[in-house]
Design an enzyme around this catalytic site. Structure first.
Site, PDB file in Angstrom:
ATOM      1  N   GLY A 130       0.834  -1.199   0.000  1.00 35.16           N
ATOM      2  CA  GLY A 130       0.000   0.000   0.000  1.00 35.16           C
ATOM      3  C   GLY A 130       0.865   1.245   0.000  1.00 35.16           C
ATOM      4  O   GLY A 130       1.872   1.303   0.714  1.00 35.16           O
ATOM      5  N   ARG A 150      -0.400  -5.217  -4.131  1.00 37.19           N
ATOM      6  CA  ARG A 150      -0.043  -6.457  -3.440  1.00 37.19           C
ATOM      7  C   ARG A 150       0.003  -7.612  -4.446  1.00 37.19           C
ATOM      8  O   ARG A 150      -0.937  -7.826  -5.195  1.00 37.19           O
ATOM      9  CB  ARG A 150      -1.056  -6.746  -2.332  1.00 37.19           C
ATOM     10  CG  ARG A 150      -1.240  -5.554  -1.393  1.00 37.19           C
ATOM     11  CD  ARG A 150      -1.996  -5.920  -0.142  1.00 37.19           C
ATOM     12  NE  ARG A 150      -2.344  -4.722   0.619  1.00 37.19           N
ATOM     13  CZ  ARG A 150      -1.515  -4.052   1.390  1.00 37.19           C
ATOM     14  NH1 ARG A 150      -0.260  -4.456   1.500  1.00 37.19           N
ATOM     15  NH2 ARG A 150      -1.917  -2.971   2.044  1.00 37.19           N
ATOM     16  N   GLY A 205       7.006  -2.648   3.004  1.00 35.71           N
ATOM     17  CA  GLY A 205       6.836  -3.015   4.401  1.00 35.71           C
ATOM     18  C   GLY A 205       7.233  -4.452   4.668  1.00 35.71           C
ATOM     19  O   GLY A 205       8.147  -4.996   4.026  1.00 35.71           O
ATOM     20  N   ASN A 206       6.529  -5.102   5.600  1.00 37.14           N
ATOM     21  CA  ASN A 206       6.893  -6.452   6.018  1.00 37.14           C
ATOM     22  C   ASN A 206       6.928  -7.441   4.853  1.00 37.14           C
ATOM     23  O   ASN A 206       7.884  -8.205   4.704  1.00 37.14           O
ATOM     24  CB  ASN A 206       5.896  -6.952   7.070  1.00 37.14           C
ATOM     25  CG  ASN A 206       6.113  -6.315   8.420  1.00 37.14           C
ATOM     26  OD1 ASN A 206       7.204  -6.398   8.977  1.00 37.14           O
ATOM     27  ND2 ASN A 206       5.099  -5.675   8.952  1.00 37.14           N
ATOM     28  N   GLY A 207       5.864  -7.452   4.046  1.00 31.62           N
ATOM     29  CA  GLY A 207       5.813  -8.383   2.931  1.00 31.62           C
ATOM     30  C   GLY A 207       6.919  -8.151   1.921  1.00 31.62           C
ATOM     31  O   GLY A 207       7.476  -9.102   1.352  1.00 31.62           O
ATOM     32  N   THR A 208       7.264  -6.897   1.718  1.00 30.15           N
ATOM     33  CA  THR A 208       8.334  -6.555   0.776  1.00 30.15           C
ATOM     34  C   THR A 208       9.680  -7.060   1.264  1.00 30.15           C
ATOM     35  O   THR A 208      10.463  -7.628   0.490  1.00 30.15           O
ATOM     36  CB  THR A 208       8.384  -5.026   0.583  1.00 30.15           C
ATOM     37  OG1 THR A 208       7.139  -4.587   0.045  1.00 30.15           O
ATOM     38  CG2 THR A 208       9.514  -4.628  -0.344  1.00 30.15           C
ATOM     39  N   ASP A 232       0.929   1.670   8.940  1.00 31.48           N
ATOM     40  CA  ASP A 232       0.531   0.963  10.157  1.00 31.48           C
ATOM     41  C   ASP A 232       1.617   0.971  11.225  1.00 31.48           C
ATOM     42  O   ASP A 232       1.343   0.675  12.388  1.00 31.48           O
ATOM     43  CB  ASP A 232       0.191  -0.497   9.835  1.00 31.48           C
ATOM     44  CG  ASP A 232      -1.076  -0.635   9.005  1.00 31.48           C
ATOM     45  OD1 ASP A 232      -1.847   0.330   8.944  1.00 31.48           O
ATOM     46  OD2 ASP A 232      -1.273  -1.706   8.411  1.00 31.48           O
TER      47      ASP A 232
END
Length: 382
Positions: free
Chosen positions: A11, A74, A102-105, A133
């Site tokens: 995002g 995503r 972020g985390n997923g990246t 977040d």
């Protein structure tokens, strides 16, 4: 000269393009840049854009524009997708891969690094942080969060004054913020509260279990004391079934949203009051007029620091922001390994902040900015 490919993923935030601009500005004259369009989907499907002068100029003029200039979104890379992505980078002679995310990246970058090692392809990899977040581990905070928190704090205070005005018509308002499993944004809603009448009157966080009767108690009490009750709830809070409220599923991922409406229905069933639920929505991450000066500055610096580390062959890390221990606010940038980021998982509000809102507000204030004017106390009705 390095052959660098850079993309944006997940995002967007109001300052993700500032990080991109800071990175590009520091490198484009001496190195070859390729832009990966639409995040990891673009990497998987070879959606590359060579950074000629016109494209560079366009990217730099997006520095203060919300959204992701390169496209993000995503996209889950399969094992075969990861292997094919490394082969693609080899074919395009890319020796350095950078993603803002972020985390997923960071998890995806770590997997790509492991695969490049397996294929014996020497690939330098660097992660640049972003999230609204603030749930990214290994860093004090991430660019994007400060501006989103500023928006939430301002909107909550303003909606509260609006609700006080309308208390002979509407008594309860439920505001739903982003925050899948972490309550950093919801907790920020109380930053500008100066008077008892001001909102929020109660904040519901994912880190704490929610008893419906306790929530009703706080609503009744606020109505009794102030004539209105404004409640802030994170989208990730578990409601009566013990599960998070999801509005949809996309590519196997639940899209959270709707707990404010669920609470609205419950309040209507139990109380004779007018209730309205408000979903703050995408404004939290895309409102350009609420960009925090600190957030913008640090977003640019993250890009600049990443560029410097890249030139010095630093690899397999994310740029982390760490506070100085002095009394005045300051930030140091340190490398944190991608594997550490993945192992840390989602970063939730620590117990110290859950137990002490003032401590959290003190931590948060420099990220939001000191330039927000105070409001006078509400005029009490007799």
């Amino acid at each position: 000269m390095k052959q660098i490919a850079i993309g944006q993923a997940g995002g967007p935030t109001a300052v993700i393009n500032a990080t991109l601009a800071g990175f590009v500005r520091a490198l484009y004259q001496d190195h070859s840049l390729t832009f990966i369009m639409n995040g990891f989907e673009g990497l998987a499907n070879k959606m590359f854009r060579q950074a000629d002068a016109q494209v560079i100029d366009n990217v730099l003029t997006h520095e203060k524009i919300p959204g992701a200039a390169l496209g993000a979104g995503r996209y889950a890379l399969s094992e075969e997708g990861i292997a094919e992505s490394v082969r693609t980078l080899r074919d395009f002679q890319v020796d350095t891969l950078v993603f803002i995310g972020g985390n997923g990246t960071m998890e995806a970058l770590d997997k790509i690094k492991d695969e490049s090692d397996r294929q014996r392809y020497p690939l330098q990899i660097l992660g640049l942080p972003k999230t609204v977040d603030n749930d990214l581990g290994g860093t004090d905070h991430s660019p994007g969060f400060g501006s989103a928190a500023r928006y939430v704090a301002q909107v909550t205070r303003d909606m509260g004054r609006d609700l006080l005005t309308m208390n002979n018509f509407e008594q309860v308002r439920i505001i739903e913020t982003m925050g899948r499993n972490a309550g950093w944004l919801s907790a920020a809603s109380g930053l500008l509260k100066e008077y008892d009448h001001d909102s929020p009157h109660f904040i519901v966080l994912p880190e704490k279990s929610l008893e419906p009767e306790l929530l009703m108690h706080h609503i009744r009490r606020a109505i009794k004391d102030y004539g209105v009750a404004l409640i802030v709830v994170s989208e990730g809070v578990c409601w009566e079934t013990g599960n998070q409220v999801a509005k949809d599923r996309v590519n196997g991922r639940s899209v959270l949203g709707g707990i404010s409406k669920e609470i609205e229905h419950a309040v209507k069933e139990k109380m004779d009051v007018m209730v309205r639920s408000e979903l703050l929505g995408m404004n939290q991450r895309s409102c350009s007029v609420s960009v925090s000066p600190t957030d913008f500055k640090e977003a640019v610096q993250v890009g600049q620091v990443g560029a410097c580390w890249l030139i010095n062959d630093v690899s397999d890390v994310m740029v982390s922001l760490q506070r100085s221990k002095s009394s005045s606010y300051g930030i140091k940038f340190i490398p944190v390994s991608l594997k550490t980021i993945v192992q840390n998982g989602e970063r939730k509000l620590p117990k110290a902040f859950l137990d002490d809102q003032e401590a959290y507000h003190e931590w948060l204030r420099p990220l939001v900015g000191y330039d927000l004017a105070s409001y006078p106390p509400p005029l009490q009705r007799r």
